[in-house]
Design an enzyme around this catalytic site. Structure first.
Site, PDB file in Angstrom:
ATOM      1  CD1 TRP A 322      96.842  66.098  66.374  1.00 16.19           C
ATOM      2  CD2 TRP A 322      97.430  65.333  64.376  1.00 16.19           C
ATOM      3  NE1 TRP A 322      98.136  65.643  66.473  1.00 16.19           N
ATOM      4  CE2 TRP A 322      98.529  65.169  65.245  1.00 16.19           C
ATOM      5  CE3 TRP A 322      97.579  64.928  63.049  1.00 16.19           C
ATOM      6  CZ2 TRP A 322      99.734  64.596  64.849  1.00 16.19           C
ATOM      7  CZ3 TRP A 322      98.783  64.370  62.640  1.00 16.19           C
ATOM      8  CH2 TRP A 322      99.849  64.210  63.544  1.00 16.19           C
ATOM      9  CG  HIS A 323      96.174  65.350  59.588  1.00 13.62           C
ATOM     10  ND1 HIS A 323      95.294  64.561  60.285  1.00 13.62           N
ATOM     11  CD2 HIS A 323      97.163  64.533  59.170  1.00 13.62           C
ATOM     12  CE1 HIS A 323      95.741  63.313  60.275  1.00 13.62           C
ATOM     13  NE2 HIS A 323      96.874  63.267  59.607  1.00 13.62           N
ATOM     14  N   GLY A 324      95.765  69.922  60.373  1.00 12.16           N
ATOM     15  CA  GLY A 324      96.034  71.289  59.954  1.00 12.16           C
ATOM     16  C   GLY A 324      94.878  72.225  60.230  1.00 12.16           C
ATOM     17  CG  PHE A 469     100.426  67.775  59.671  1.00 18.34           C
ATOM     18  CD1 PHE A 469     100.545  66.622  58.940  1.00 18.34           C
ATOM     19  CD2 PHE A 469      99.850  68.883  59.075  1.00 18.34           C
ATOM     20  CE1 PHE A 469     100.066  66.558  57.638  1.00 18.34           C
ATOM     21  CE2 PHE A 469      99.372  68.822  57.768  1.00 18.34           C
ATOM     22  CZ  PHE A 469      99.479  67.663  57.050  1.00 18.34           C
TER      23      PHE A 469
END
Lengths: 469, 338
Positions: A322-324, A469
């Protein structure tokens, strides 16, 4: 429009002023226009994406509620999930997938390649997507009634203080606050401004001054001693904390000025004694989102042990991604998952309980901080090679360079001050904590922070880390 | 409640006034040294000078094998004896920076002639949106005509062009797609992006040559929009300032490696470079500016950076430019060629 710019410093008071001047029934319009204007300051066209998500989820929510048949409701939910996740996957992961696929094709000596798209990642897409998804899922399960007023729903999706980097709010917690008449009161003004001041201090003085020191280490780790590399790693732990925590407090403070309460997103995370506790204190709105909408639907801990282990790993890996869109984030998430499980089983086997032992609790806090600091390396590194290079340099002391990581005295002073304040605030929020101080020390702190923000703010341009993000 | 708010606001304002005093007394000069080195240059301009030369790295870069390592502005003295020439040299600077520098110059300083380098590449979208701008923009914030604390607030709160690298790259791409070529008969490419893509797939070149050719296309493949280009606006303001301050104004249009451009990309590119040059000369001569056209005056061998587009010249190249600029100044000064 970043929080730490003059644009926002002028934008916010204007919004607050007009908010209290106009009748309650029109306030949602003002906030909605302000929120869209806030978002358009990045890239005008991308406001269409928010508008699209808003309309899809508004209509699917109403349809889900109206549908008697479970199959029909599921179809509307799938439409909502597909639309929102589709946009997120496209903008965030398409190029990552294409690059990796092209690398595979090159390896197989196959020529045709998938084009890499040239577009900017829409700011905050991961945040507002998850926010709207929580609404759709809650309506599907009957936990939330569908909102009939499009304006309030649109405002829930786009509310500017938390739009681009959270906290990720639940519909039931945020939207009712838009419908209540908030009178201007001194307490909201006081607490809101205190939080904004503290947030700016933490972001501009702490995070932005640590950032260039961290950059030196990550650009050429082989040129520094192990001690300097370790210092750089610790600085990064506080850079990312200061950056994200600072942003969150400014968001909370800004909403507070309007009489709206946002959830706390951080609770002194570096005082956690284990990884599980760390995730109860760090980016709380995201970890609770994953708990409620991924972990529990997967069965939570009400499944067999092997399945539970898999659930934990899935949640952490997905959280990492989700962060990257990078292998480093996947590894970052997976490492947290593995450590979580290791600690869980270690505690179970040895039946560890140190509640009353202060020394051991301190060691546990240090242990957790060190583990998290090491794992942050993957979060910060551009790719796996860079991360491994840094670890190699860390464990292979000795350098052929004269470079040392010089920390300016004022940076060290404010860094230690922040660590001290963070420790002092372990049980309360900054705005409430100041109430306990007499007038002169309280104004002394205001003066110190204002002066520090103006005179000692880092001047290199470091955007909020979580904006990517 | 209103009383409390007013009292607190007053206390805050008084705090800022006190902070301005403290900042100016104890921190301002250090900040200028740290963030605005260019200020030293402004302060170093003597009270009286015949010629003030504003330039970037083209002025001072030399080849290690040069016998004469002097800057272009220093070499000009060889052709203009008894004329005092001072320079302000700031790498990667351009008209926007020169404009601020000239505005900051004390009006009591007696300057007769101002020579400003006019770098063709500085008109392109890449340079206009470059992150090399950032340190220069920051340097100028502290020099604005405000109380020192206000300038520091602007610096701390990023009151300058603070786009990220990704945003800049995106804006460059957008500008390139938007700027379509006009008036070029049978030219196969609509814009720089198409041209660049074609060259990037040119299998007749080695990768190194291809990359350099693409670089030349991106650097020089544009047509100046005189209505909207921000550099034109900056130069226009400099022209107005020169009129106000009664300066003779000279634009030194720097030499570019047109030989290499022709060899790598072809006459389409060199045509565009010459077209831009002629348009600039015409536009500014109409405004009373003396424009020295050095575009094609330096041969390939004299360009120090062969794998990049820069305006860094070896000794002979610098001498050529110095001589050409000095020639242009003769109408105002007694000449004494060596």
């Amino acid at each position: 429009m970043l929080f730490n710019t003059l644009d926002f410093i002028f934008f916010l008071p204007l919004v607050v002023l007009f908010y209290y001047l106009i009748p309650q029934k029109y306030r949602w319009i003002l906030l909605l226009l302000a929120s869209y204007y806030f978002y358009m300051s990045w890239k005008v066209e991308y406001v269409l994406l928010i508008a699209f998500s808003t309309l899809v989820d508004y209509f699917t929510g109403l349809r889900m509620e109206k549908s008697k048949s479970k199959n029909r409701r599921r179809r509307w939910l799938i439409l909502s999930l597909a639309s929102n996740l589709g946009l997120l996957l496209f903008f965030k992961y398409f190029n990552f997938a294409a690059t990796n696929f092209n690398d595979l094709l090159t390896f197989l000596e196959v020529k045709p390649k998938v084009p890499i798209m040239e577009f900017l990642l829409p700011v905050g897409i991961s945040f507002y997507t998850f926010q709207t998804l929580s609404y759709s899922i809650d309506v599907y399960f009957g936990r939330q009634k569908a909102e009939k007023h499009l304006g309030y729903f649109a405002l829930y999706v786009s509310f500017f203080p938390q739009l681009v980097a959270g906290p990720i709010e639940r519909f039931s917690r945020l939207t009712p606050q838009f419908k209540i008449k908030h009178h201007f009161n001194y307490k909201n003004l006081k607490y809101g401004l205190r939080l904004i001041l503290f947030g700016l201090f933490v972001k501009m003085v702490i995070a932005d001054n640590l950032a260039p020191l961290v950059d030196h280490i990550y650009i050429a780790p082989e040129k520094y001693t192990s001690l300097d590399i370790f210092k750089g790693m610790v600085y990064y732990s506080f850079q990312i904390y200061g950056d994200f925590y600072g942003y969150s407090i400014i968001a909370i403070g800004s909403a507070q000025l309007l009489g709206i309460g946002l959830m706390d997103n951080f609770k002194t995370p570096y005082l956690a004694k284990n990884i599980a506790e760390f995730w109860q204190r760090w980016h709380i709105s995201l970890s609770t989102w994953f708990r409620d909408y991924l972990y529990f639907p997967l069965g939570g801990n009400r499944v067999k042990k092997q399945r539970w282990i898999l659930n934990i790993l899935i949640v952490f890996v997905v959280s990492g991604l989700w962060h990257g869109a990078n292998w480093t984030f996947l590894i970052w998430g997976a490492l947290f998952g593995i450590l979580y499980l290791v600690e869980h089983f270690t505690n179970k086997i040895f039946k560890l309980n140190f509640k009353k032992n202060r020394l051991i609790n301190t060691l546990l806090v240090l242990k957790t901080f060190l583990l998290v600091t090491f794992i942050w390396v993957f979060f910060r590194s551009e790719n796996l090679d860079s991360a491994l290079q840094l670890f190699q340099a860390l464990f292979k002391n000795g350098t052929h360079s004269d470079l040392t990581l010089q920390t300016p005295y004022f940076v060290l002073f404010f860094f230690l001050l922040f660590v001290g304040i963070d420790f002092l605030l372990r049980n309360q929020r900054f705005d409430f904590w100041l109430d306990n101080l007499p007038l002169i020390p309280r104004w002394g702190i205001y003066a110190l922070f204002v002066f520090a923000i103006i005179v000692f703010a880092g001047v290199e341009n470091f955007p909020f880390i979580y904006f990517q993000f | 409640m209103i009383k409390k708010i007013l009292l607190n606001t007053l206390a805050f304002v008084l705090m800022l006034v006190l902070f301005n005093f403290i900042y100016e007394r104890f921190f301002y000069q250090n900040d200028i040294k740290k963030h605005s080195e260019i200020y030293k240059s402004i302060q170093s301009v003597p009270n009286q000078t015949d010629v003030l030369y504003l330039g970037e790295s083209s002025n001072i870069t030399f080849r290690n094998s040069d016998t004469d390592k002097r800057s272009i502005s220093e070499m000009m003295s060889d052709y203009l004896s008894d004329v005092t020439i001072n320079d302000i040299t700031q790498p990667a600077s351009h008209a926007g920076i020169y404009k601020i520098l000239l505005q900051e110059l004390d009006s009591s300083k007696q300057i007769k002639t101002v020579v400003i380098t006019l770098n063709l590449r500085s008109f392109n979208a890449q340079w206009i949106n470059s992150d090399l701008e950032l340190p220069l923009q920051k340097a100028l914030v502290l020099l604005r005509d405000n109380p020192p604390l206000i300038n520091r607030i602007m610096l701390s709160f990023k009151n300058y062009d603070n786009r990220t690298k990704a945003e800049r790259q995106h804006d460059i791409q957008k500008q390139w797609k938007k700027d379509e070529f006009v008036g070029l008969k049978e030219f196969p490419f609509k814009n720089v992006v198409e041209w660049d893509n074609w060259m990037a797939n040119n299998e007749n070149y080695t990768k190194t040559k291809r990359d350099l050719a693409c670089h030349y296309i991106k650097g020089y493949g544009f047509q100046i929009d005189f209505d909207n280009n921000p550099r034109i606006k900056d130069f226009d303001e400099i022209v107005e300032l020169a009129k106000e301050r009664n300066w003779n104004l000279v634009f030194n249009l720097l030499a570019e490696n047109t030989q290499k451009a022709d060899e790598l990309v072809g006459e389409d590119l060199t045509f565009m470079m010459n077209q831009n040059t002629q348009n600039l000369i015409k536009y500014y001569e109409n405004k009373g500016v003396t424009v020295v056209n050095n575009l094609n005056r330096v041969e390939d061998e004299q360009f120090i950076d062969q794998n990049w587009t820069t305006e860094h010249y070896a000794e002979k190249g610098r001498k050529t430019i110095a001589r050409n600029v000095a020639e242009a100044l003769k109408k105002w000064y007694l000449n004494d060629s060596k």
